[in-house]
Design an enzyme around this catalytic site. Sequence first.
Site, mmCIF file in Angstrom:
data_model
loop_
_atom_site.group_PDB
_atom_site.id
_atom_site.type_symbol
_atom_site.label_atom_id
_atom_site.label_comp_id
_atom_site.label_asym_id
_atom_site.label_seq_id
_atom_site.Cartn_x
_atom_site.Cartn_y
_atom_site.Cartn_z
ATOM 1 N N ILE A 23 0.830 -1.206 0.000
ATOM 2 C CA ILE A 23 0.000 0.000 0.000
ATOM 3 C C ILE A 23 0.864 1.255 0.000
ATOM 4 O O ILE A 23 0.593 2.217 -0.722
ATOM 5 C CB ILE A 23 -0.952 -0.010 1.216
ATOM 6 C CG1 ILE A 23 -2.026 -1.089 1.034
ATOM 7 C CG2 ILE A 23 -1.606 1.365 1.402
ATOM 8 C CD1 ILE A 23 -2.916 -1.286 2.255
ATOM 9 N N ASN A 96 1.982 4.858 7.300
ATOM 10 C CA ASN A 96 1.349 3.638 6.809
ATOM 11 C C ASN A 96 1.961 2.349 7.355
ATOM 12 O O ASN A 96 1.356 1.284 7.244
ATOM 13 C CB ASN A 96 1.439 3.647 5.275
ATOM 14 C CG ASN A 96 1.044 2.355 4.636
ATOM 15 O OD1 ASN A 96 -0.134 2.002 4.593
ATOM 16 N ND2 ASN A 96 2.025 1.605 4.141
ATOM 17 N N SER A 148 -7.735 0.906 9.545
ATOM 18 C CA SER A 148 -8.188 -0.327 8.903
ATOM 19 C C SER A 148 -9.674 -0.484 9.126
ATOM 20 O O SER A 148 -10.229 0.024 10.112
ATOM 21 C CB SER A 148 -7.448 -1.528 9.502
ATOM 22 O OG SER A 148 -8.001 -2.751 9.041
ATOM 23 N N TYR A 163 -4.247 -6.347 16.604
ATOM 24 C CA TYR A 163 -4.341 -5.538 15.394
ATOM 25 C C TYR A 163 -5.604 -4.686 15.420
ATOM 26 O O TYR A 163 -5.562 -3.473 15.157
ATOM 27 C CB TYR A 163 -4.344 -6.446 14.168
ATOM 28 C CG TYR A 163 -4.396 -5.709 12.849
ATOM 29 C CD1 TYR A 163 -3.229 -5.201 12.279
ATOM 30 C CD2 TYR A 163 -5.589 -5.533 12.159
ATOM 31 C CE1 TYR A 163 -3.254 -4.528 11.062
ATOM 32 C CE2 TYR A 163 -5.632 -4.867 10.946
ATOM 33 C CZ TYR A 163 -4.468 -4.365 10.402
ATOM 34 O OH TYR A 163 -4.500 -3.691 9.191
ATOM 35 N N LYS A 167 -5.640 -0.508 15.504
ATOM 36 C CA LYS A 167 -6.190 0.304 14.426
ATOM 37 C C LYS A 167 -7.348 1.177 14.906
ATOM 38 O O LYS A 167 -7.531 2.305 14.416
ATOM 39 C CB LYS A 167 -6.630 -0.596 13.272
ATOM 40 C CG LYS A 167 -5.459 -1.276 12.552
ATOM 41 C CD LYS A 167 -4.476 -0.268 11.990
ATOM 42 C CE LYS A 167 -3.401 -0.916 11.134
ATOM 43 N NZ LYS A 167 -2.476 0.082 10.535
ATOM 44 N N ILE A 196 -6.816 -5.856 1.204
ATOM 45 C CA ILE A 196 -6.149 -5.364 -0.003
ATOM 46 C C ILE A 196 -5.171 -6.420 -0.510
ATOM 47 O O ILE A 196 -4.338 -6.933 0.239
ATOM 48 C CB ILE A 196 -5.396 -4.050 0.278
ATOM 49 C CG1 ILE A 196 -6.352 -2.978 0.815
ATOM 50 C CG2 ILE A 196 -4.693 -3.565 -0.986
ATOM 51 C CD1 ILE A 196 -7.452 -2.562 -0.144
ATOM 52 N N THR A 198 -2.201 -7.059 -1.843
ATOM 53 C CA THR A 198 -0.829 -6.696 -2.168
ATOM 54 C C THR A 198 -0.073 -7.947 -2.626
ATOM 55 O O THR A 198 -0.524 -9.070 -2.426
ATOM 56 C CB THR A 198 -0.109 -6.096 -0.954
ATOM 57 O OG1 THR A 198 -0.002 -7.091 0.073
ATOM 58 C CG2 THR A 198 -0.878 -4.896 -0.413
#
Length: 258
Positions: A23, A96, A148, A163, A167, A196, A198
């Site tokens: 990202i 990020n 997120s 996590y 966030k 996403i 990636t």
Amino acid sequence: MGLIEKMRLDGKKGFVTGAARGIGKSTATAFAEAGADVAIVDLDIAEAKKTAQELADKTGRKVIAVGCDCTNPEQVDAMVEQVIEELGGLDFCHNNAGICINAPAEEMTYDQWNKVININLNGVFLTDIAAGKYMLAHGGGSIINTASMSAHIVNVPQPQCAYNASKAAVIQLTKSLAIEWAKKGVRVNSISPGYIGTELTLNSPTLIPLIEKWNEMAPLGRMGKPEELQAICVYLAGDTSSFTTGSDFIIDGAFTCF
């Protein structure tokens, strides 16, 4: 001047953390394509240098690589100083860098918990403050934090309480700084991406079994693409978002709508 011209970032300077790949690389690419000079900040300096050279060749902008552990206050301060010195200022940043550790709460070690919180929350705080101090003293700027959709929902089937908590805290930090700095010219916003795809995610042996489940649950039936986060970040970095601060933008293909 038309809207498209107004949204360009010509003459602006900024940095992106966690920008060697994924990202961060995608948004750094968008910033450079929109006319900004950009610093690729990453713990992996070798990969950061590759990305910086790639973007410089592609866009013709000044793109530098800076190694930094965003959980280390001294390194963060030094990174911001280097960016300002080499690029000639600092108008925006995209904080990020982040990690996720999937572990059941009752099995997660305290070290694992602290690692996630330290990178995802403390690292954002340190980069926000280091960048913010310069912006406050030099007429303002724009800060973008990566939160997120996990700040809004509890993901399944993977267990990731650290996590999710980190966030959610990033969003509240974003709002708090936005209020504190609203009349001082510094805007602070966050983006909350959904899943996403990636290069790292799509090729991770531990995540591949989960991707099928995520796609089954997703209203659009797929993961997002890194480039689908570019437009909102360019908007937030530039002057057309001058009335936008303290906001969190969920880009998740409607995943959090149910």
